[in-house]
Design a protein around this motif. Structure first.
Motif, short mmCIF file in Angstrom:
data_model
loop_
_atom_site.label_atom_id
_atom_site.label_comp_id
_atom_site.label_asym_id
_atom_site.label_seq_id
_atom_site.Cartn_x
_atom_site.Cartn_y
_atom_site.Cartn_z
N LYS A 98 0.84 -1.21 0.00
CA LYS A 98 0.00 0.00 0.00
C LYS A 98 0.87 1.25 0.00
N TYR A 99 1.95 1.20 0.77
CA TYR A 99 2.85 2.36 0.81
C TYR A 99 3.45 2.61 -0.58
N ASN A 122 0.62 4.07 -2.78
CA ASN A 122 0.22 5.41 -2.38
C ASN A 122 1.27 6.46 -2.69
N ASN A 123 2.56 6.02 -2.72
CA ASN A 123 3.65 6.94 -2.98
C ASN A 123 4.19 6.81 -4.40
N HIS A 124 3.42 6.10 -5.23
CA HIS A 124 3.69 6.03 -6.67
C HIS A 124 5.07 5.42 -6.99
N SER A 149 -0.04 1.27 -10.31
CA SER A 149 -1.10 0.31 -9.93
C SER A 149 -2.07 0.08 -11.06
#
Length: 220
Positions: free
Chosen positions: A210-211, A214-216, A220
């Motif tokens: 997820k990290y 979320n931080n590209h 995704s």
């Protein structure tokens, strides 16, 4: 009190030996205990002077650095080994690391990284200079469509190596695959994973993925 780190140097150029020794001796707990200009007596030398770390050039006369490492592998490593070389061929680096070497530096980056490298391998870590580490990671992720080549600003607590591990975990590499691709041990991978989870306050691998999303770090 910091424990002294005993260092043996092996290179066939006296001027390089002198330069490295001068640099290492700026660190109070580093002690250069010997040096070798050829490969034939290195095993005996480091066994006798009880060196903790050997900094070894590949291009040595009489017995080259690879032969020395193979001798160490056969007889049992008497100390940690850092290769110092002009070569950056990944096939060669993998062969050497698979024999049990702890670190690899190019001579171009030795001045900037040798102190950090000696301390790292003495502490039981594996070490690559930045250019080699980046080359290994680039090879491990080449042609992967999910890799985001853009590097955003991310958690400053994370090291470059930890960011690479996060990306590979998010790309669904197993611990064994990460070990093989980055030329590091499974234990090192697991240590990085634990440190990453602690820094990110992640409870499991899903939190790491997820990290990364979320931080590209991955697409995704």
């Amino acid at each position: 009190m910091t424990k002294n780190i005993r260092i043996h140097l092996a290179d066939d150029h006296q001027i390089i030996l002198h330069g490295i020794q001068t640099l290492l001796q700026t660190i109070p707990h580093f002690e250069v205990v010997g040096s070798s200009l050829n490969g034939t007596t290195i095993y005996e030398d480091v066994t006798t002077n009880k060196a903790d770390v050997l900094v070894l050039d590949i291009s040595m006369p009489e017995k080259d650095g690879i032969e020395v490492v193979k001798e160490f592998a056969q007889k049992g490593f008497p100390c940690k080994v850092i290769i110092l070389s002009s070569y950056d061929d990944l096939k060669l680096i993998k062969e050497i690391m698979d024999l049990g070497v702890s670190g690899y530096l190019t001579k171009q980056c030795a001045g900037d990284n040798i102190i950090e490298a000696v301390q790292a391998v003495a502490d039981g870590e594996e070490y690559f200079c930045e250019s080699i580490r980046e080359k290994i990671f680039s090879n491990a992720t080449k042609n992967n469509p999910k890799l985001n080549t853009y590097k955003p600003n991310i958690n400053p607590l994370l090291t470059e190596r930890e960011i690479e591990i996060i990306i590979l975990i998010a790309l669904e590499y197993s611990g064994k695959e990460i070990s093989e691709q980055l030329f590091i041990s499974i234990n090192t991978v697991e240590t990085h994973r634990k440190n990453i989870m602690k820094k990110l306050k992640a409870k499991n691998t899903i939190g790491i993925v997820k990290y990364a999303m979320n931080n590209h770090l991955i697409i995704s």
